[in-house]
Design a protein around this motif. Structure first.
Motif, short mmCIF file in Angstrom:
data_model
loop_
_atom_site.label_atom_id
_atom_site.label_comp_id
_atom_site.label_asym_id
_atom_site.label_seq_id
_atom_site.Cartn_x
_atom_site.Cartn_y
_atom_site.Cartn_z
N MET A 18 0.80 -1.28 0.13
CA MET A 18 -0.14 -0.16 0.08
C MET A 18 0.82 1.25 -0.08
SD MET A 18 -2.94 -1.39 2.73
CE MET A 18 -3.91 0.06 2.84
N ALA A 19 2.21 1.20 0.81
CA ALA A 19 2.80 2.41 0.84
C ALA A 19 3.40 2.65 -0.57
CB ALA A 19 3.91 2.07 1.55
N THR A 20 3.76 1.44 -1.49
CA THR A 20 4.34 1.79 -2.86
C THR A 20 3.04 2.36 -3.80
OG1 THR A 20 5.69 -0.14 -2.22
CG2 THR A 20 5.37 0.42 -4.82
N TYR A 21 2.08 1.73 -3.64
CA TYR A 21 1.00 1.91 -4.35
C TYR A 21 0.64 3.51 -4.27
CZ TYR A 21 -4.22 2.36 -5.91
OH TYR A 21 -5.39 2.57 -6.34
N TYR A 22 0.57 3.97 -3.03
CA TYR A 22 0.09 5.26 -2.94
C TYR A 22 1.40 6.26 -3.24
CZ TYR A 22 -4.44 4.40 -1.00
OH TYR A 22 -5.67 3.80 -0.86
N GLY A 32 -7.92 0.03 8.91
CA GLY A 32 -8.84 0.62 9.74
C GLY A 32 -7.95 1.74 10.43
N LEU A 33 -8.66 2.63 11.18
CA LEU A 33 -8.05 3.51 11.93
C LEU A 33 -8.52 3.68 13.26
CD1 LEU A 33 -7.05 6.58 9.70
CD2 LEU A 33 -5.58 5.24 11.14
N HIS A 34 -8.55 2.40 14.05
CA HIS A 34 -9.09 2.42 15.32
C HIS A 34 -8.55 1.78 16.49
CE1 HIS A 34 -10.84 -1.70 14.48
NE2 HIS A 34 -11.21 -1.22 13.42
N THR A 35 -7.10 1.24 15.99
CA THR A 35 -6.33 0.54 16.90
C THR A 35 -4.85 1.21 16.71
OG1 THR A 35 -5.27 -1.16 15.35
CG2 THR A 35 -7.35 -1.48 16.70
N ASP A 36 -4.00 1.16 17.89
CA ASP A 36 -2.65 1.63 17.62
C ASP A 36 -1.72 0.97 16.66
OD1 ASP A 36 -3.47 3.24 19.79
OD2 ASP A 36 -2.49 2.12 21.44
N GLU A 37 -2.37 -0.46 16.54
CA GLU A 37 -1.35 -1.06 15.56
C GLU A 37 -1.71 -0.73 14.23
OE1 GLU A 37 -1.66 -3.38 19.31
OE2 GLU A 37 -3.21 -2.42 17.72
N GLN A 38 -2.98 -0.25 13.64
CA GLN A 38 -3.39 0.35 12.73
C GLN A 38 -2.66 1.77 12.41
OE1 GLN A 38 -7.65 0.15 13.14
NE2 GLN A 38 -7.80 -1.79 12.57
N VAL A 39 -2.63 2.56 13.39
CA VAL A 39 -2.03 3.68 13.24
C VAL A 39 -0.49 3.59 12.79
CG1 VAL A 39 -1.09 5.49 14.42
CG2 VAL A 39 -3.54 4.99 14.76
N ALA A 40 0.02 2.57 13.51
CA ALA A 40 1.40 2.35 13.34
C ALA A 40 1.89 1.84 12.02
CB ALA A 40 2.02 1.27 14.17
N SER A 41 0.82 0.96 11.11
CA SER A 41 1.10 0.53 10.00
C SER A 41 0.69 1.52 9.08
CB SER A 41 -0.14 -0.60 9.67
OG SER A 41 -1.56 -0.02 9.54
N TRP A 42 0.01 2.56 9.20
CA TRP A 42 0.03 3.75 8.25
C TRP A 42 0.99 4.58 8.21
CZ3 TRP A 42 -3.31 3.77 4.30
CH2 TRP A 42 -4.47 3.39 4.36
#
Length: 358
Positions: free
Chosen positions: A39-43, A71-81
């Protein structure tokens, strides 16, 4: 007439052009709604857009519509973005997260939860689940006291989006999802302060936008709308009155922009453009319709008063779309079979235009 390739001031951001990469569901997230290196590469490949709006990102587990979405509702999701937004910024881009609560357009096989909605009225059409398309279940109608927490979920996800490095957020108020369901005259059969009259049906959208502005500021908050659309069986009556009143209420929040889809007559859309005093992003063609947006469509709507133009499917197969628009190069076709299949094929396998050797 505004020029598609001229810069534009959007809040505190200077956009180098007026080309917006519209949000498109691609279902490439990892388990747990995590963003991925692909996803990082795509965007990042598409960072020459004046603004990227991400795929729909659920603000809560019950807000998830499709399997495989982030998602954007857990700390792990935030870190992954963070690697995604870092990659976009490293390539000179700007990116908003689209916050999408599916409401009744969901399934227990995806979330483990009964979907919720303004009323106990199921969506029309089959919904995606981990084991294929299935009829949508009956949603549970929200009690009046529960509604504000779902409005607040957009703001909570917006705070996390900023923590994840996004430049702002777009509330998904279109296409038959939760905000759109509250606006609807057939998905919303409520008799409390959130249903019935136009003033009541717009209340949830205004509360969600207000909460988000309070959380991260108006300059970092946009909203997408699809006036008169019928996605997932929603119907809007009194389209011009409904959306004019909604825009009037939203105008007091100093939002970064409103993002329209071409889901009603051009005459109505032009009237709504006049009713909105701020920045307008226009998607000139019907989402998933027979025609992709092209340069002529963009110039037409810039002439009608749009400030920025959303391009959806054209960005899938053309990571260098801005340069193709600039130089008149052909727009490569995309492969619909790869939209939602997962993996990198049809996702990272499209290249910039290859010039023939002299």
């Amino acid at each position: 007439m505004s020029n598609l390739l001229h810069h534009y001031q959007l809040g505190e951001l200077v956009l180098p052009n007026r080309v917006v990469m519209a949000p498109m569901t691609r279902v490439r997230a990892a388990a747990g709604g995590l963003a991925t290196p692909s996803m990082a590469t795509y965007y990042a490949q598409r960072a020459t857009a004046g603004l990227i709006v991400s795929e729909g990102v659920q603000p809560s587990l019950i807000g998830q519509s499709n399997p495989g979405t982030p998602g954007l509702h857990t700390d792990e999701q935030v870190a992954s973005w963070l690697p995604v937004t870092d990659a976009v910024h490293a390539n000179g881009g700007r990116i908003f997260a689209q916050i999408m609560h599916g409401g009744r357009v969901s399934h227990p096989d995806t979330t483990g939860l009964q979907p919720i909605g303004p009323s106990a009225v199921p969506a029309l059409g089959d919904v995606f689940t981990p084991t294929g398309l299935k009829p949508p279940p009956m949603p549970r109608a929200l009690a009046t006291a529960e509604v504000p927490e779902h409005a607040q979920s957009y703001a909570q996800a917006a705070r996390r989006a900023v923590d994840a490095g996004f430049n702002g957020v777009e509330l998904h108020g279109a296409n038959g999802y939760l905000i759109s369901q509250f606006l609807s005259s057939n998905a919303n059969l409520r008799t409390d302060r959130y249903g019935g009259s136009v003033a009541n049906r717009i209340r949830f959208a205004v509360e969600a936008a207000s909460a988000t502005v309070q959380a991260i500021g108006g300059a970092r908050t946009g909203i997408r709308l699809s006036p008169g659309a019928s996605f997932w069986g929603v119907e809007d009556t009194e389209v011009r009155a409904l959306y004019t009143e909604l825009l009037t209420e939203l105008a007091g929040l100093d939002l970064a922009y409103v993002h329209f889809e071409a889901t009603t007559d051009e005459e109505v859309l032009v009237a709504l453009r006049r009713a909105w005093p701020g920045t307008l992003i226009m998607n000139p063609t019907l989402p998933m319709g027979p025609k992709q947006t092209g340069r002529a469509d963009a110039d037409h709507w810039l002439g009608l008063g749009a400030d920025l133009i959303g391009f959806g499917r054209a960005f899938i197969a053309n990571p260098d779309l801005v340069e193709r628009l600039r130089t008149g190069l052909p727009i490569a076709p995309d492969d619909p079979a790869t939209y939602y299949q997962g993996g990198d094929a049809g996702y990272l396998t499209y290249s910039a235009y290859q010039h023939a050797a002299a």
